[in-house]
Design an enzyme around this catalytic site. Structure first.
Site, mmCIF file in Angstrom:
data_model
loop_
_atom_site.group_PDB
_atom_site.id
_atom_site.type_symbol
_atom_site.label_atom_id
_atom_site.label_comp_id
_atom_site.label_asym_id
_atom_site.label_seq_id
_atom_site.Cartn_x
_atom_site.Cartn_y
_atom_site.Cartn_z
ATOM 1 N N TYR A 133 -26.852 78.048 32.647
ATOM 2 C CA TYR A 133 -27.162 77.422 33.935
ATOM 3 C C TYR A 133 -28.564 77.803 34.420
ATOM 4 O O TYR A 133 -29.288 76.966 34.973
ATOM 5 C CB TYR A 133 -26.106 77.799 34.978
ATOM 6 C CG TYR A 133 -24.698 77.413 34.571
ATOM 7 C CD1 TYR A 133 -24.426 76.138 34.087
ATOM 8 C CD2 TYR A 133 -23.645 78.319 34.644
ATOM 9 C CE1 TYR A 133 -23.151 75.778 33.687
ATOM 10 C CE2 TYR A 133 -22.364 77.964 34.255
ATOM 11 C CZ TYR A 133 -22.127 76.697 33.770
ATOM 12 O OH TYR A 133 -20.868 76.346 33.371
ATOM 13 N N GLU B 294 -18.652 77.362 39.880
ATOM 14 C CA GLU B 294 -18.338 78.786 39.853
ATOM 15 C C GLU B 294 -18.317 79.245 38.403
ATOM 16 O O GLU B 294 -17.929 78.485 37.518
ATOM 17 C CB GLU B 294 -16.961 79.077 40.464
ATOM 18 C CG GLU B 294 -16.921 79.005 41.964
ATOM 19 C CD GLU B 294 -16.416 77.664 42.450
ATOM 20 O OE1 GLU B 294 -15.967 76.870 41.597
ATOM 21 O OE2 GLU B 294 -16.487 77.396 43.658
HETATM 22 N N1 COA Z 1 -25.724 84.281 23.977
HETATM 23 C C1 COA Z 1 -26.752 84.160 24.857
HETATM 24 N N2 COA Z 1 -27.074 83.001 25.482
HETATM 25 C C2 COA Z 1 -26.289 81.931 25.251
HETATM 26 C C3 COA Z 1 -25.192 82.001 24.357
HETATM 27 C C4 COA Z 1 -24.922 83.241 23.704
HETATM 28 N N3 COA Z 1 -23.890 83.379 22.832
HETATM 29 N N4 COA Z 1 -24.605 80.788 24.322
HETATM 30 C C5 COA Z 1 -25.309 79.986 25.168
HETATM 31 N N5 COA Z 1 -26.327 80.679 25.715
HETATM 32 C C6 COA Z 1 -27.297 80.174 26.700
HETATM 33 C C7 COA Z 1 -28.708 80.286 26.193
HETATM 34 O O1 COA Z 1 -29.566 80.354 27.319
HETATM 35 C C8 COA Z 1 -28.892 78.950 25.490
HETATM 36 O O2 COA Z 1 -30.221 78.561 25.389
HETATM 37 P P1 COA Z 1 -31.082 78.954 24.059
HETATM 38 O O3 COA Z 1 -30.296 78.418 22.906
HETATM 39 O O4 COA Z 1 -32.383 78.258 24.298
HETATM 40 O O5 COA Z 1 -31.147 80.450 24.055
HETATM 41 C C9 COA Z 1 -28.172 78.034 26.434
HETATM 42 O O6 COA Z 1 -27.039 78.764 26.884
HETATM 43 C C10 COA Z 1 -27.755 76.713 25.857
HETATM 44 O O7 COA Z 1 -27.012 76.920 24.671
HETATM 45 P P2 COA Z 1 -26.139 75.749 24.027
HETATM 46 O O8 COA Z 1 -26.201 75.870 22.553
HETATM 47 O O9 COA Z 1 -26.519 74.454 24.635
HETATM 48 O O10 COA Z 1 -24.672 76.170 24.562
HETATM 49 P P3 COA Z 1 -23.298 76.023 23.752
HETATM 50 O O11 COA Z 1 -23.136 74.641 23.227
HETATM 51 O O12 COA Z 1 -23.172 77.135 22.796
HETATM 52 O O13 COA Z 1 -22.218 76.210 24.937
HETATM 53 C C11 COA Z 1 -20.943 77.488 26.506
HETATM 54 C C12 COA Z 1 -22.321 77.255 25.895
HETATM 55 C C13 COA Z 1 -21.042 78.541 27.631
HETATM 56 C C14 COA Z 1 -20.397 76.198 27.123
HETATM 57 C C15 COA Z 1 -19.982 77.969 25.359
HETATM 58 O O14 COA Z 1 -20.337 79.293 24.992
HETATM 59 C C16 COA Z 1 -18.515 77.950 25.720
HETATM 60 O O15 COA Z 1 -17.833 76.942 25.538
HETATM 61 N N6 COA Z 1 -17.994 79.088 26.240
HETATM 62 C C17 COA Z 1 -16.581 79.171 26.609
HETATM 63 C C18 COA Z 1 -16.278 78.342 27.836
HETATM 64 C C19 COA Z 1 -17.094 78.786 29.052
HETATM 65 O O16 COA Z 1 -17.276 79.974 29.302
HETATM 66 N N7 COA Z 1 -17.557 77.796 29.837
HETATM 67 C C20 COA Z 1 -18.308 78.037 31.061
HETATM 68 C C21 COA Z 1 -17.378 78.028 32.217
HETATM 69 S S1 COA Z 1 -18.262 78.242 33.764
#
Ligand code: COA
Length: 152
Positions: free
Chosen positions: A118, A106
């Protein structure tokens, strides 16, 4: 891509992961909540380690051949470096190697960063849960990646 190693979660990671939770969620998991997962036989948690500390993690629970992602988070200063992608790929590889039918989760409707993450891995929105989240109240998308298709 930053230099990271991915490890199975162990007690040495818990305090740092509680900090990742604090910095990532309005309702973070506590130290004790994370630690309890070490004794949960259905739990699979992978930790990303960079610069000598735990900077992110993914945790999921297994029921027969189904995987339910409980959480994925990365410390704010380590985001946008591919760490969540590496963790998610690790979880997907685990599921494929172990013959799982699907992996699902979710996510807040407004969490466009996570939804984009995702979708990048071919998860599809398969449903919605009304008022699933509190603080603030919000619907959840249910996103699922099915395995075993012709290209998987
Ligand atoms: N804006 C737009 N797309 C984003 C993004 C941003 N700030 N951050 C991640 N993405 C998407 C993009 O599709 C990205 O691919 P790209 O780099 O080729 O564009 C993809 O996610 C993978 O990015 P990645 O660098 O591997 O992700 P991350 O290490 O920054 O972690 C989260 C992503 C969501 C886990 C991080 O932002 C986080 O910890 N957020 C808070 C916790 C949370 O919301 N968890 C999800 C609960 S369901």
């Amino acid at each position: 891509m930053i230099d990271i190693t991915i490890e199975k979660m162990s007690e040495k990671h818990i305090a740092e992961l509680a900090e990742v939770e604090q910095q990532s969620f309005s309702r973070p998991w506590s130290y004790d909540g994370l630690k309890a997962e070490l004794d949960n036989l259905s739990a699979v948690f992978f930790v990303a380690v960079a610069d000598g500390k735990a900077v992110g993690y993914i945790g999921f629970h297994t029921v027969l051949d189904e995987a339910y992602i409980a959480n994925i988070a990365v410390l704010p200063e380590y985001r946008r470096k591919g760490i969540a992608s590496a963790l998610l790929q690790c979880a997907i590889d685990f599921c494929k190697e172990n013959g799982f039918a699907f992996i699902t989760l979710e996510v807040r409707r407004s969490n466009i960063n996570a939804v984009a993450l995702y979708k990048k891995f071919a998860f599809e929105i398969v449903g919605e849960r009304k008022n699933f989240y509190t603080a603030p109240t919000e619907n959840a998308y249910i996103m699922t990646l099915y395995f075993g298709g012709p290209n998987q």
